[in-house]
Design a protein around this motif. Structure first.
Motif, short mmCIF file in Angstrom:
data_model
loop_
_atom_site.label_atom_id
_atom_site.label_comp_id
_atom_site.label_asym_id
_atom_site.label_seq_id
_atom_site.Cartn_x
_atom_site.Cartn_y
_atom_site.Cartn_z
N GLU A 1 0.98 -1.41 0.09
CA GLU A 1 -0.10 -0.12 -0.15
C GLU A 1 0.94 1.15 0.11
O GLU A 1 0.42 2.19 -0.82
CB GLU A 1 -0.90 0.03 1.20
CG GLU A 1 -2.04 -1.01 1.20
CD GLU A 1 -2.74 -1.37 2.55
OE1 GLU A 1 -3.55 -2.27 2.29
OE2 GLU A 1 -2.64 -0.77 3.43
N TYR A 2 1.72 1.17 0.87
CA TYR A 2 2.79 2.20 0.85
C TYR A 2 3.51 2.54 -0.57
O TYR A 2 3.68 3.65 -0.87
CB TYR A 2 3.85 2.29 2.06
CG TYR A 2 3.46 2.77 3.17
CD1 TYR A 2 2.67 3.84 3.39
CD2 TYR A 2 3.87 1.63 4.38
CE1 TYR A 2 2.32 4.05 4.55
CE2 TYR A 2 3.45 2.34 5.34
CZ TYR A 2 2.73 3.31 5.89
OH TYR A 2 2.49 3.61 7.11
N CYS A 3 3.62 1.29 -1.38
CA CYS A 3 4.28 1.64 -2.72
C CYS A 3 2.94 1.83 -3.60
O CYS A 3 3.19 2.01 -4.71
CB CYS A 3 4.84 0.41 -3.07
SG CYS A 3 6.44 0.04 -2.26
N GLY A 4 1.78 2.09 -3.28
CA GLY A 4 0.85 2.72 -4.28
C GLY A 4 0.07 1.51 -4.88
O GLY A 4 -0.49 1.59 -6.00
N ILE A 5 0.23 0.40 -4.28
CA ILE A 5 -0.48 -1.10 -4.88
C ILE A 5 -1.66 -1.65 -3.89
O ILE A 5 -1.39 -1.68 -2.78
CB ILE A 5 0.54 -1.95 -5.10
CG1 ILE A 5 1.74 -1.57 -5.80
CG2 ILE A 5 0.05 -3.49 -5.66
CD1 ILE A 5 3.07 -2.48 -5.78
N ARG A 6 -2.98 -1.52 -4.67
CA ARG A 6 -4.05 -1.82 -3.67
C ARG A 6 -3.85 -3.26 -3.45
O ARG A 6 -3.53 -4.21 -4.16
CB ARG A 6 -5.15 -1.65 -4.76
CG ARG A 6 -6.47 -2.29 -4.32
CD ARG A 6 -7.16 -1.47 -3.00
NE ARG A 6 -8.20 -2.07 -2.65
CZ ARG A 6 -9.42 -1.95 -2.92
NH1 ARG A 6 -9.74 -0.80 -3.81
NH2 ARG A 6 -10.53 -2.41 -2.25
N CYS A 7 -4.31 -3.68 -2.12
CA CYS A 7 -4.17 -4.84 -1.66
C CYS A 7 -5.52 -5.40 -1.26
O CYS A 7 -6.73 -4.82 -0.72
CB CYS A 7 -3.36 -4.96 -0.15
SG CYS A 7 -1.52 -5.23 -0.61
N PHE A 8 -5.74 -6.66 -1.92
CA PHE A 8 -6.97 -7.36 -1.32
C PHE A 8 -6.52 -8.71 -0.72
O PHE A 8 -5.82 -9.57 -1.06
CB PHE A 8 -7.77 -7.87 -2.58
CG PHE A 8 -7.76 -6.69 -3.74
CD1 PHE A 8 -9.31 -6.16 -3.71
CD2 PHE A 8 -7.02 -6.30 -4.54
CE1 PHE A 8 -9.72 -5.09 -4.41
CE2 PHE A 8 -7.40 -5.28 -5.44
CZ PHE A 8 -8.83 -4.66 -5.33
N ASN A 9 -7.08 -8.86 0.66
CA ASN A 9 -7.37 -7.90 1.69
C ASN A 9 -6.55 -6.85 2.09
O ASN A 9 -5.39 -6.86 1.70
CB ASN A 9 -8.04 -8.28 2.78
CG ASN A 9 -9.34 -9.46 2.54
OD1 ASN A 9 -10.35 -8.87 1.89
ND2 ASN A 9 -9.05 -10.47 2.90
N SER A 10 -7.05 -5.49 2.47
CA SER A 10 -6.35 -4.53 2.83
C SER A 10 -5.43 -4.87 4.18
O SER A 10 -5.59 -5.79 4.82
CB SER A 10 -7.02 -3.47 3.32
OG SER A 10 -7.63 -3.56 4.60
N SER A 11 -4.15 -3.96 4.45
CA SER A 11 -3.42 -4.24 5.37
C SER A 11 -4.28 -4.16 6.94
O SER A 11 -3.86 -4.99 7.78
CB SER A 11 -2.37 -3.13 5.52
OG SER A 11 -2.66 -2.04 5.62
N PHE A 12 -5.50 -3.35 6.67
CA PHE A 12 -6.06 -3.31 8.13
C PHE A 12 -6.68 -4.34 8.29
O PHE A 12 -6.73 -5.01 9.57
CB PHE A 12 -7.27 -2.08 7.76
CG PHE A 12 -8.18 -2.05 9.09
CD1 PHE A 12 -7.57 -1.44 10.12
CD2 PHE A 12 -9.26 -2.41 8.98
CE1 PHE A 12 -8.61 -1.27 11.40
CE2 PHE A 12 -10.14 -2.33 9.96
CZ PHE A 12 -9.84 -1.70 11.30
N VAL A 13 -7.43 -5.08 7.21
CA VAL A 13 -8.16 -6.53 7.64
C VAL A 13 -7.04 -7.57 7.94
O VAL A 13 -7.29 -8.28 9.08
CB VAL A 13 -8.75 -6.94 6.34
CG1 VAL A 13 -9.40 -8.16 6.42
CG2 VAL A 13 -9.86 -5.92 6.08
N SER A 14 -6.20 -7.46 7.48
CA SER A 14 -4.96 -8.51 7.82
C SER A 14 -4.65 -8.22 9.18
O SER A 14 -4.23 -9.26 9.87
CB SER A 14 -3.65 -8.31 6.78
OG SER A 14 -2.73 -9.50 6.99
N HIS A 15 -4.36 -7.12 9.63
CA HIS A 15 -3.90 -6.54 10.79
C HIS A 15 -4.79 -7.26 11.95
O HIS A 15 -4.36 -7.83 12.90
CB HIS A 15 -3.55 -5.21 10.94
CG HIS A 15 -3.11 -4.74 12.30
ND1 HIS A 15 -2.00 -5.25 13.17
CD2 HIS A 15 -3.48 -3.76 13.31
CE1 HIS A 15 -2.01 -4.69 14.27
NE2 HIS A 15 -3.03 -3.88 14.46
N VAL A 16 -6.17 -6.84 11.85
CA VAL A 16 -7.01 -7.25 12.76
C VAL A 16 -7.62 -8.49 12.70
O VAL A 16 -7.58 -9.34 13.83
CB VAL A 16 -8.36 -6.30 12.49
CG1 VAL A 16 -9.39 -6.78 13.35
CG2 VAL A 16 -7.95 -4.77 12.82
#
Length: 290
Positions: A83-98
């Protein structure tokens, strides 16, 4: 193909070998709608900070050519780096973290007013048997356990202490024992759409996971149950997850956990739902919307 959407499908090497079928389905379904999806192993990626900028590289592939990553590995740090490199993640880092920390997941869902079992956050450092407010048996889980593994039925504080000695640096949750053990429900969600639900049952264990030998059958959610699921997903904003519930003796849903890297074998075994197709269609739509 001009304007082709390029993405990476990220797995650990050993998990990729176990999931060849789903990987093939994802890449084939992606190709049908003009998406080039390349399988990438987490172990081959290099990430960090270079010249004061987020850095991500692969020995053979050019990161500059990709716009999104389907991250099928449990690594919130990697997802955040994408995400910091401008690449969209599926799932997001927030979802992965929680969702890959059972304690954080319990905190999150409790704020939504959804019923769950009494749960206590423990570690080797803070464990004091005198502070246990519930009676045995109880269920002890490593917060980063996956697929029903690292879950223990404990009958005494001595058993808890023994497990802590084996895993001195791990964090755990300790939960009261369900009044209807060996029976749970997994709900599969893509975006804001419920795509299926599977009832999992075991007559030999309190764990009903399909990969651990549980019996499975399709399940049709009631309006009340759909409302509970929608409340979770509308706040979480995940792309593809499995939400697990226990079922009380009165068949009331009791929240259990959320699977970020959710497996689909039970869904494919009990329905005609093509999760791979629905997932890449969701990704395609999300990318077009920016």
């Amino acid at each position: 193909m001009s304007g082709q959407l390029n993405g990476w499908l990220v797995y650990k090497k050993d998990n990729a070998a176990k999931n060849e079928g789903f990987i093939r389905m994802l890449t084939e379904e992606a190709a049908l709608i003009g998406i080039n999806l390349a399988l990438v192993f987490e172990e081959d990626l290099i990430l960090g900070i270079k010249q004061n900028q987020p850095y991500l590289s692969h020995p053979k592939l050019d990161v500059a050519n990709i716009r999104f990553a389907i991250v099928r590995t449990i690594n919130p740090l990697l997802s955040k780096q994408f995400e910091y490199c401008g690449i969209r993640c599926f799932n997001s880092s927030f979802v992965s973290h929680v969702c890959n920390d059972k304690a954080l997941t319990q905190q999150y869902v409790t704020q939504l007013g959804i019923k769950s079992l009494d749960t206590y956050f423990l570690s080797n450092e803070n464990f004091n048997p005198k502070n246990l407010p519930s009676s045995f048996p109880m269920v002890l889980k490593q917060v980063d356990g996956h697929g029903g593994n690292e879950v223990y039925l404990v009958h005494s504080s001595a058993e808890i202490r023994s497990i802590f000695l084996d895993f001195p640096n791990k964090r755990f949750i300790l939960q009261e024992f369900s009044d209807n053990p060996g029976k749970d429900l997994r709900v599969f969600v893509i975006g804001t759409n419920i795509i299926g639900a599977v009832l999992r049952e075991s007559t030999t264990s309190f764990k009903a996971n399909y990969t651990l030998g549980g019996q499975i059958s399709p399940y049709h959610l009631t309006y009340t149950e759909i409302t509970i699921v929608k409340k979770i997903i509308s706040n979480l904003q995940a792309d593809f997850i499995g939400i697990d519930f226990l079922l009380s003796k009165d068949n009331e849903l009791i929240f259990n956990e959320i699977e970020d890297v959710v497996g689909c074998r039970s869904l494919y075994s009990t329905s005609e739902v093509n999760a791979a197709r629905l997932y890449v269609e969701h990704i395609n739509k999300a990318m077009k919307m920016g």
